[in-house]
Scaffold this motif. Structure first.
Motif, PDB file in Angstrom:
ATOM      1  N   THR A 110      -3.749  -4.328  -2.573  1.00  0.00           N
ATOM      2  CA  THR A 110      -5.170  -4.046  -2.445  1.00  0.00           C
ATOM      3  C   THR A 110      -5.964  -5.339  -2.385  1.00  0.00           C
ATOM      4  OG1 THR A 110      -4.932  -1.948  -3.590  1.00  0.00           O
ATOM      5  CG2 THR A 110      -7.111  -2.923  -3.581  1.00  0.00           C
ATOM      6  N   ASP A 114      -6.433   1.717   2.610  1.00  0.00           N
ATOM      7  CA  ASP A 114      -5.875   1.472   1.275  1.00  0.00           C
ATOM      8  C   ASP A 114      -5.374   2.780   0.688  1.00  0.00           C
ATOM      9  OD1 ASP A 114      -5.053   0.500  -1.098  1.00  0.00           O
ATOM     10  OD2 ASP A 114      -7.021  -0.135  -1.819  1.00  0.00           O
ATOM     11  N   GLU A 115      -4.090   2.993   0.742  1.00  0.00           N
ATOM     12  CA  GLU A 115      -3.464   4.219   0.241  1.00  0.00           C
ATOM     13  C   GLU A 115      -4.286   5.450   0.610  1.00  0.00           C
ATOM     14  OE1 GLU A 115      -1.409   4.140  -3.258  1.00  0.00           O
ATOM     15  OE2 GLU A 115      -1.466   1.968  -3.541  1.00  0.00           O
TER      16      GLU A 115
END
Ligand SMILES: Nc1ncnc2c1ncn2[C@@H]1O[C@H](COP(=O)(O)OP(=O)(O)OP(=O)(O)O)[C@@H](O)[C@H]1O
Ligand SMILES: [Mg+2]
Lengths: 551, 330
Positions: free
Chosen positions: B43, B158-159
């Motif tokens: 991240t 991001d995910e």
């Protein structure tokens, strides 16, 4: 050259700088002047503790310290004793009309406490309506002047400070904790004492501390009820305004001592309470307990009794304001003479009240919301410092801050005394902590990735603040605005130090009528104030209700 | 469009080196994935590219243009967040239009592009809905449409699927990949799910403790891991002493469970080892079983379901393995 400040921190830092500038000029600088007045000699040149020695050498002022603390402590205890059972009943027992009780219970928070004190005098004072009626039956009772009456009024007006957090805490206790205790063989009664109460104690103490601080700073209630008993905030005012000659150095001493006391209490709170929070992460709200008919009736009667009793004085004032006064003496005939007397001289006090409250509430919002943004979004020592400074007004009695303003801005490059702006500024500074608290509570709920999404879509941080954060906070900002507005409308302690000439407010009219014994005008002013307070609150409540129904 | 070049990117939080000297070149139009365990710095690296995290050292370029000193809102990036970050105060159309309005697109052009973007994510006709009326999967589509509609130079994820249920995850990931390929926008995708990474990526960077452990196409990292960490993180493997398999050199080798078979079912020229079956799991399409070797080490074996060949626990078996699929680890 690379700029040392990362871009995403530039906006918070710019706001922080403005915040420090505002609070430095209109909070720290006046407080510093109060402090320096207290430690300088008569010529204002040499550093000395003589003023402290002089004041604390007088039994009268030592008595003021003791009285103020003792009354504060007593009121805190009675408030807790009244509010905790109420909180438990509202959270866990079957009581009819809960929503109404809770709405009514919050009202003393916005109604002016000195109005309640004055109503108590009109009802139970020497020439009080109830007193005389009882005397005609040959029944007498002790004096409500002095400590007893003050504690009574504090209890009736400040109990919501304990009730609301404690009720929330009772509701937040995870039911499985209680079930665990009972499955281990603890009876319901023992579970209450050994499991549930310990979990809510931090909330009780936090509320109790708010009560204590409110009592230390309160000016109006002891002014109405203390008579000859010296109380800190009142004596500071008298010393400063001066029955004989104004005396900023002695008033400064009292001011510094008062700030020291409240700060000490706040520090204790930060140290001991902040770390003692029992988060139980409630998954299931605890159920309403099944109890016998007797307890149910008792609980219902108790709840309604407390809530209504606290509102009786306000109700009584409104009724009394429509009766005939001859001087201070009341006659039971319907009459509009009081209002006529209040408004025929001038509408200005009412208009001033509305104007100042509006301007200051706007000021509070404009200062408080951005500061809350910095405090929640900027992770640095600077943000914590700003938080502390912005919370400071909470520890400063209105009287003391007002004295600081007069000392600071009556000469030199910025002269404010005698005008309306000084009042608006003092109100703004006083209410900033509340705006910062409530706005940061909302901001904590808003996921920072919303802001990042907006920025990555091409809006600058400032545009993001305006387009995403402000709309999301709007409901909270609006209710904060209304609450600030009504509390400013009934502000007394700073107002009595600052008002001048045409800039009198409704509270000043009441204050002067009390001093001059004009009971009629005082009740009319008090009723008007109650209406001025209740109208926006009711509107807000309906708005919130409609919004809740809509979503 | 744009390739991304990262050189020496470093960021420290207190004593934690969240990103530690990362060098990386992502090709134009590539679907590139950062994969690694929790806390490895994925991240942080992504947020450096987006402009939400300052670099202590190093630089980031889009094409020839250095962007790591630009304010985030001028970087022209479409970012999709784990928790969607759909603005609750705007309608679906309002959300999608948000970035276009920031770029001063208006009128018919605005409406056309919003509708087109909603169509791309199969939300045509949902424009007037409010976010709270949508499901998690629909919210994620709004977030994707909102990022795509501005035609950014780079897409960052991001995910994005971790809040969705397992089935939806599988269908959404191929949708994301198809969209990215049809628009040709360079994408960097963060996940800690190895299977998801392998299914969508052109290339994967495997990260550990702020460093790049191995970079390459999914199959290459799976088949030729260059470290013990890479071998273990990319799926299940057997890490065994070479000698236990009858080799003559010391050192660890990695042998995937599917490279092992019962000797009866294997080509005759595969090397063999004998052992005792310790545990059997029939998972449906495949069967897993553990075999304890003479030296006490355990080998995990995976075969396609074959009823007549499934061994019983306690049975003595002979295994054979594909010698070409042994990876010697340093
Ligand atoms: N703002 C911050 N302040 C302090 N430490 C941070 C901050 N952001 C990240 N870290 C630390 O940096 C390291 C890398 O964090 P990062 O969020 O990049 O991990 P991640 O690979 O995305 O993990 P996950 O899969 O759990 O999301 C962690 O040790 C984390 O604790
Ligand atoms: Mg992460």
């Amino acid at each position: 050259m690379r700029l040392a400040i990362p871009h995403q921190q530039r906006l918070p830092l710019a706001i922080a700088a403005l915040g420090f500038l505002f609070l430095g000029l209109f909070l720290l600088y006046p407080l510093f002047n109060v402090f320096s007045a207290s430690v300088l000699d008569g010529e204002g040149e040499k550093f000395t503790f003589a003023n402290y020695v002089k004041i604390l050498g007088r039994p009268f002022y030592r008595g003021a310290v003791v009285n103020t603390l003792a009354i504060g402590l007593a009121a805190t205890i009675t408030t807790i004793l009244v509010a905790v059972p109420l909180a438990f009943a509202l959270a866990r027992l079957p009581v009819p009309g809960k929503a109404a009780i809770i709405a009514l219970a919050a009202m003393p928070l916005v109604l002016p406490s000195f109005v309640s004190a004055y109503a108590i005098v009109l009802l139970l004072g020497r020439a009080g309506v109830v007193t005389q009626w009882l005397q005609s039956w040959g029944i007498g009772f002790g004096s409500i002047y002095g400590a007893g009456g003050i504690v009574l009024v504090y209890t009736l007006t400040l109990y919501p400070y304990v009730l609301l957090p404690t009720m929330a805490a009772f509701k937040a206790v995870d039911v499985s904790v209680e079930e665990a205790a009972q499955s281990l063989g603890s009876s319901p009664r023992r579970t209450l004492w050994t499991v549930t109460l310990p979990i809510v104690i931090p909330a009780i103490l936090a509320g109790g501390l708010l009560v204590f601080i409110e009592t230390l700073e309160n000016f109006g209630v002891p002014f109405v009820l203390a008579e000859d008993m010296p109380i800190f905030a009142v004596e500071a005012f008298k010393l400063f305004v001066g029955e004989t000659a104004p005396n900023p150095s002695s008033a400064g001493v009292l001011g510094v001592l008062l700030i020291a006391m409240t700060s000490l209490v706040l520090l204790i709170q930060r140290r001991f309470l902040a770390s003692r929070r029992f988060a139980t992460g409630a998954r299931a709200a605890p159920p309403i307990l099944r109890v016998g008919l007797g307890l149910r009736v008792a609980a219902s009667v108790y709840c309604w009794l407390v809530v209504l009793l606290a509102l009786v004085p306000f109700f009584a004032i409104v009724v009394l304001s429509f009766m005939e006064f001859r001087g201070p003496v009341l006659h039971p005939n319907f009459s509009l003479a009081n209002f006529a007397a209040l408004f025929e001289r001038s509408m200005r006090p009412l208009l001033n009240t509305l104007l100042f409250a509006t301007l200051a509430a706007i000021g509070v919002t404009l200062v408080g919301v951005p500061i809350a943004y910095v405090v929640t979004r900027l992770r640095s020592g600077l943000a914590s410092l700003l938080d502390v400074v912005a919370t400071l007004p909470f520890a400063v009695a209105g009287t003391v801050l007002a004295i600081g303003f007069v000392v600071s801005f009556n000469s030199g490059w910025l002269i404010l005394t005698g005008g309306p702006l000084i009042m608006v500024l003092v109100y703004t500074v006083r209410k900033v902590p509340f705006a910062v608290r409530s706005s940061s509570a909302i901001l904590h709920q808003i996921d920072p990735s919303l802001e990042e999404a907006s920025i990555s879509l091409g809006r600058s941080p400032l545009q993001t603040f305006g387009r995403i954060l402000v709309p999301l906070m709007l409901g909270g900002i609006l209710s904060g605005f209304v609450l600030t507005w009504v509390t400013i409308a009934s502000e007394l302690s700073a107002t009595v130090v600052l008002y001048s000439g045409q800039w009198r407010t409704l509270t000043v009219v009441m204050f002067q009528a009390l001093e001059g014994g004009g009971g009629g005008i005082a009740t009319a002013a008090a009723s008007t104030l109650i209406i001025v307070t209740l109208v926006p609150i009711t509107l807000l409540y309906r708005l919130v209700r409609r919004y809740e129904l809509a979503t | 469009m744009t390739g991304i070049v990262i050189a020496g990117a470093t960021r420290t939080f207190g004593t934690v080196r969240a990103v530690d000297g990362v060098d990386l070149a992502v090709g134009d139009g590539e679907f590139f994935t950062l994969l690694g365990p929790s806390g490895c710095g994925k991240t942080t690296l992504l947020r450096m590219i987006a402009g939400f995290c300052e670099l202590d050292a190093g630089e980031i370029k889009f094409g020839d243009r250095r962007i790591d000193r630009l304010p985030a809102h001028t970087r022209d990036i479409g970012m999709v967040f784990q928790n969607y970050a759909v603005f609750p105060n705007l309608t679906v159309a309002g959300n999608v239009a948000y970035g276009l309005k920031a770029r001063r697109v208006s009128g018919a052009e605005l409406a056309r592009r919003v509708e087109e973007a909603l169509g791309l994510v199969q939300l045509a006709g949902y424009g007037e809905r409010w976010p709270h009326q949508l499901s998690g999967g629909q919210l994620q589509r709004v977030a994707i449409a909102r990022a795509l509609v501005i035609r950014p130079q780079v897409l960052l994820f991001d995910e994005p699927l971790s809040n969705l249920d397992a089935r939806l995850r599988v269908s959404m990931r191929s949708e994301i990949r198809d969209l990215q390929k049809s628009l040709g926008i360079t994408a960097i995708y963060v996940t800690h799910d190895q299977e998801e990474a392998m299914s969508v990526s052109d290339r994967i960077a495997l990260m550990q403790s702020g460093r790049l452990e191995q970079v390459g196409p999914p199959a290459e990292i799976y088949r030729n891991p260059t470290s013990r960490f890479a071998a273990e993180f990319m799926g299940t493997t057997n890490l065994v002493e070479a000698r236990a398999l009858g080799g003559d050199r010391a050192g660890l080798v990695s042998l995937r469970p599917e490279a092992l078979r019962l000797a009866a079912d294997a080509p005759a020229d595969w090397p063999q080892v004998g052992g005792k079956v310790a545990h059997v799991e029939v998972l449906g399409p495949i069967t897993r079983f553990d075999v304890r070797l003479a030296d006490g080490s355990l080998l995990k074996v995976a075969t396609l379901d074959a009823p007549h060949l499934t061994p019983a626990p306690g049975a003595e078996v002979t295994l054979a393995y594909d010698p070409a699929r042994i990876t010697v680890l340093p």
